[in-house]
Design a protein around this motif. Structure first.
Motif, mmCIF file in Angstrom:
data_model
loop_
_atom_site.group_PDB
_atom_site.id
_atom_site.type_symbol
_atom_site.label_atom_id
_atom_site.label_comp_id
_atom_site.label_asym_id
_atom_site.label_seq_id
_atom_site.Cartn_x
_atom_site.Cartn_y
_atom_site.Cartn_z
ATOM 1 N N ARG A 1 -3.420 -7.834 -0.986
ATOM 2 C CA ARG A 1 -4.150 -6.812 -1.726
ATOM 3 C C ARG A 1 -5.023 -7.467 -2.786
ATOM 4 N N TYR B 1 0.833 -1.201 0.000
ATOM 5 C CA TYR B 1 0.000 0.000 0.000
ATOM 6 C C TYR B 1 0.869 1.252 0.000
ATOM 7 N N ALA C 1 -10.374 0.294 1.680
ATOM 8 C CA ALA C 1 -10.109 1.669 1.268
ATOM 9 C C ALA C 1 -11.302 2.593 1.444
ATOM 10 N N SER C 2 -12.490 2.039 1.658
ATOM 11 C CA SER C 2 -13.680 2.888 1.792
ATOM 12 C C SER C 2 -13.850 3.428 3.205
ATOM 13 N N LEU D 1 0.667 5.117 0.988
ATOM 14 C CA LEU D 1 -0.108 6.072 1.771
ATOM 15 C C LEU D 1 0.173 7.469 1.231
ATOM 16 N N THR E 1 -10.409 7.722 7.948
ATOM 17 C CA THR E 1 -9.400 7.835 8.988
ATOM 18 C C THR E 1 -10.056 8.155 10.318
ATOM 19 N N ASP F 1 -7.443 -3.671 -6.504
ATOM 20 C CA ASP F 1 -7.067 -2.585 -5.590
ATOM 21 C C ASP F 1 -5.707 -2.041 -6.027
ATOM 22 N N TRP G 1 -8.342 0.884 7.403
ATOM 23 C CA TRP G 1 -8.477 1.395 6.033
ATOM 24 C C TRP G 1 -7.373 0.916 5.107
ATOM 25 N N LEU G 2 -6.364 0.231 5.651
ATOM 26 C CA LEU G 2 -5.482 -0.506 4.751
ATOM 27 C C LEU G 2 -6.233 -1.686 4.145
ATOM 28 N N ARG H 1 -3.833 4.736 -0.845
ATOM 29 C CA ARG H 1 -4.740 5.155 0.214
ATOM 30 C C ARG H 1 -4.602 6.662 0.414
ATOM 31 N N HIS H 2 -5.741 7.337 0.467
ATOM 32 C CA HIS H 2 -5.740 8.801 0.580
ATOM 33 C C HIS H 2 -6.095 9.278 1.983
ATOM 34 N N GLN H 3 -6.368 8.356 2.905
ATOM 35 C CA GLN H 3 -6.734 8.752 4.259
ATOM 36 C C GLN H 3 -5.525 9.372 4.977
#
Length: 777
Positions: A440, A78, A493-494, A80, A497, A444, A489-490, A448-450
């Motif tokens: 994964r 992943y 993804a939905s 980040l 945070t 996917d 959230w790893l 990850r955007h969190q």
């Protein structure tokens, strides 16, 4: 120095090592912590931390630097994209290892200051278990290699209490550099476990990144030879790519010509790739060129051809050093694969802060004159870049750092640099991989955007490994951690945070994040306490901080400014070092380090800071007693390295003083008569950061140097050696002829006697104990 007294400022006893230690805790310490067996199948954990590497420097984050091992880790793990960190190394490392916000962990800054406040104790608190301590209590072997930088510099010498050294903070084994940086070819001081590694002469092909990897593999191998099942936690903290930036010749050759197009072109290329791989949406704007005074970047095309050729060399060295880290990571990964343990190893790879602007606008081939020269009052003729052959850039003879234009490229697509609270200082790459435990899905992309913060790493790793964080340390209840695990959230993804607010502060620069909004107070001495000193960004829609909304949304600015203030009180952020007083004020306990010292031939090198206290910004005298016979030769004393230093030797029947003025060599000498000789070298501080050096033999003036540029800041960096030149040669040509040039003759002793401090020495000794007593008289 800003301190707002609202009656709730925490007052604590910082006796001992960073916190109160009860008699009960001390009595119980020998049998603490318990060492249970880890659950069967528990994963190994590897945390690899880079130094001063920007968001875009590795290929999984858009960079062109060849990092195939990291690409493979990203491919099965992943990325980040919104991982953030304190904007400087030691605060980031303290936060990572304790899960505490940096000021609560005692690291408002790096441990080259000791002003006496809880937020800058510069030692991890006694009631803050480290990640290593929790893993060790969970049945893990715990190893560390590389940069520690979490011990106040006055306690790094060999006679100091070692309460805040790595082994005392949870690691079974340690090998590396306790300081913040060092030469990668000739480290000034290496420590194994609790003692100095004495290296008279490094091999011709020595390179620190290779050595650290060898040591890590050795620790793992020793463990497996004796226990085939015990999991390990490895904290691998690279010295690269902190200055001085250095790389192996074969790696430098890989990048020759790669950066001739300049930083504007590289930034454009990197940003296009970041969009392509999904780190940012297609509507994201790359932040424009930094234009702030002292941080500005000129267009590459505005440089002369000579400047472009030289500046490109700096980035070639930087890229080559990063490439070598990836090569060494491949060695570690391949060993784990050969052992059958790669799939069940959690990997974390990140940087402690963004790319740095400390190379200045032109870069430097004399790192310590640029780095140590960032102060007012220097003479106008001070040389921050001592001219050297550009072909030497990146090699062992030059201590270099790149121009800040390359940091602008390193931090693509963000604004500003290390030490700033804008994105360029705090947003860095982050990779997490655990093939067996965090597989994964095929659809996917792993991005990850969190939001995640440095304090969250420990909580996440402990949860993934199934290890409970310690509830106490040495009988003291553990202070609550600030970190929030993000493993949920790893896996999905939905999910959002859980870390929704975060303050930042360094040297008076402030920021506060609340959800998708970020307020920044960029001026250390600006208004700052109300909405007038703040910028405001909607980082959910504008992650690169290009549109300041402060004038449009004063209510949001006021709310976030107040949240920053409240969070600052909660995290012992006050007082602020916004006037530089933290750097000037030193405790009276350091006076012992300024006492005269007698050193004997062959003794371990005197530690850097202890050595510096004898000579820094002052006059001093060196007394050498020897009995010289025809043919005796070698180094009598040496202090410093290729970054700057001085050396006294006997060669070809002459007594020679060599002075390395940040890379420019000066020599003076005279014949020596056989017999018992008393040699005195006097350094007299002159106005304008200069020394006059006079050498006397048996009380009679022999020779000297009328005026030399004083070595200041972190120079001389290698400590004092007697009877040879260790830790990086002062005089390169002598080194090529004779190596460390051990003295062959009768050398009795060398004595250092500190003299008066120069008028421009800003250091203030605070006799705190006497002042506190006087309050009650």
């Amino acid at each position: 120095m800003t301190q707002i007294n609202n009656g709730s400022y925490p007052v604590r006893d910082y006796a001992g090592f960073g916190g109160m230690v009860s008699e009960k805790a001390s009595e119980s310490a020998p049998c603490w912590p318990p060492r249970p067996t880890a659950p069967a199948g528990a994963p190994n954990v590897v945390v690899m931390l880079m130094d001063d590497m920007g968001y875009s420097d590795i290929s999984p984050f858009g960079g062109e630097i060849h990092t195939p091992t990291l690409e493979a880790i990203a491919g099965e793990g992943y990325r980040l994209g919104n991982y953030q960190t304190p904007p400087m190394c030691a605060p980031a490392r303290a936060a990572l290892l304790t899960g505490l916000n940096p000021h609560r962990a005692g690291f408002a800054y790096v441990p080259h200051m000791d002003p006496g406040f809880p937020n800058s104790a510069m030692e991890l608190p006694a009631d803050a278990p480290t990640l290593a301590e929790s893993f060790r209590a969970g049945g893990y072997a715990t190893f560390m290699v590389g940069k520690w930088h979490l011990t106040v510099e006055s306690k790094m010498h060999d006679g100091a209490a070692k309460d805040s050294w790595p082994l005392q903070r949870g690691f079974d084994r340690y090998y590396g550099c306790m300081d913040g940086f060092t030469s990668l070819f000739h480290p000034h001081r290496l420590v194994r476990d609790n003692g100095q590694v004495v290296v008279d002469e490094y091999p011709e092909d020595y390179y620190l990144t290779d050595d650290l990897t060898d040591q890590a593999l050795g620790m793992i191998g020793e463990l497996r030879a004796n226990d085939p099942a015990k999991p390990f936690f490895l904290y691998f903290a690279h010295q690269a790519v902190h200055g001085p930036v250095q790389a192996k010749e074969r790696d430098l050759e890989t990048y020759r010509g790669r950066y001739d197009a300049g930083w504007d072109h590289i930034r454009d290329e990197r940003f296009a790739r970041q969009i392509e791989i999904g780190l940012f949406g297609p509507d994201t704007r790359c932040a424009p060129r930094n234009r702030e005074a002292g941080a500005d970047v000129v267009p590459w095309d505005s440089l002369t051809e000579a400047q472009q050729r030289t500046f490109a060399r700096y980035m070639e060295a930087f890229a080559a050093a990063v490439d070598n880290v990836d090569q060494n990571l491949a060695r570690l990964a391949n060993r784990l694969k050969a052992m059958g343990e790669y799939q069940n190893t959690i990997f974390v790879f990140t940087s402690d802060n963004g790319g740095t602007s400390e190379g200045g606008d032109t870069g430097t081939r004399s790192y310590f004159s640029r780095f140590g020269g960032v102060r007012t009052g220097l003479p106008e003729d001070w040389e921050p870049d001592v001219p050297r052959d550009p072909d030497l850039i990146g090699g062992p003879q030059t201590y270099v750092h790149y121009p800040r234009g390359w940091a602008y490229a390193s931090n693509t697509p963000f604004r500003m640099y290390k030490t700033y609270t804008h994105g360029g200082g705090v947003r860095v790459p982050m990779l997490v991989s655990w093939p067996a435990g965090l597989p994964r899905a095929a659809d996917d992309d792993g991005v990850r955007h969190q939001y995640a913060y440095a304090t969250d790493i420990g909580a996440t790793l402990l949860r993934l490994a199934g290890v409970e964080p310690l509830a106490e340390r040495a009988g003291i209840p553990a202070r609550p951690a600030d970190g929030v695990a993000f493993d949920h959230w790893l896996r999905d993804a939905s999910l959002p945070t859980l870390h929704t607010e975060q303050y930042t502060e360094l040297n008076g620069r402030r920021a506060f994040i609340e959800g998708g909004l970020k307020a920044i107070a960029p001026a250390p001495n600006g208004p700052g306490w109300d909405e007038g000193g703040w910028e405001l960004y909607d980082v959910a829609a504008d992650p690169t901080e290009t549109r300041d909304l402060a004038a449009e949304r004063p209510d949001a600015v006021a709310r976030l400014a107040e949240r920053w203030r409240a969070s600052a009180w909660e995290n012992q952020v006050f007082p602020l070092n916004d006037d530089g007083s933290f750097n000037r004020n030193r405790p009276a306990t350091e006076l012992a380090l300024e006492a005269p010292v007698t050193l004997f031939p062959g003794a371990p090198t005197l530690e850097r800071y202890r050595s510096a206290k004898l000579v820094r910004l002052r006059s001093f005298t060196i007394e050498v007693d020897l009995h010289w016979r025809e043919g005796d030769a070698g180094v009598l004393l040496a202090h410093g390295d290729q970054g700057g230093g001085y050396q006294l030797r006997i060669e070809d029947g002459r007594l020679v003083l060599a002075y390395n003025q940040y890379g420019a060599m000066r020599h003076a000498s005279a014949p020596l008569e056989p017999g018992a000789r008393s040699v005195t070298v006097g350094f007299t501080a002159l106005p304008g950061f200069r020394w006059e050096i006079g050498v006397r033999v048996d009380g009679r003036a022999a020779f000297g140097l009328d005026e030399v540029t004083m070595l200041i800041g972190m120079a001389p960096f290698a400590g004092i050696s007697v009877g040879l030149d260790r830790g990086g040669p002062v005089d390169w040509e002598l080194y090529r002829r004779h190596g460390c040039f051990r003295y062959r003759g009768e050398l009795s002793s060398v004595r250092y006697v500190p003299g008066p401090k120069a008028a421009y020495n800003p250091e203030v000794i605070l006799e705190l104990d006497r002042q506190l007593v006087s309050v009650f008289d």
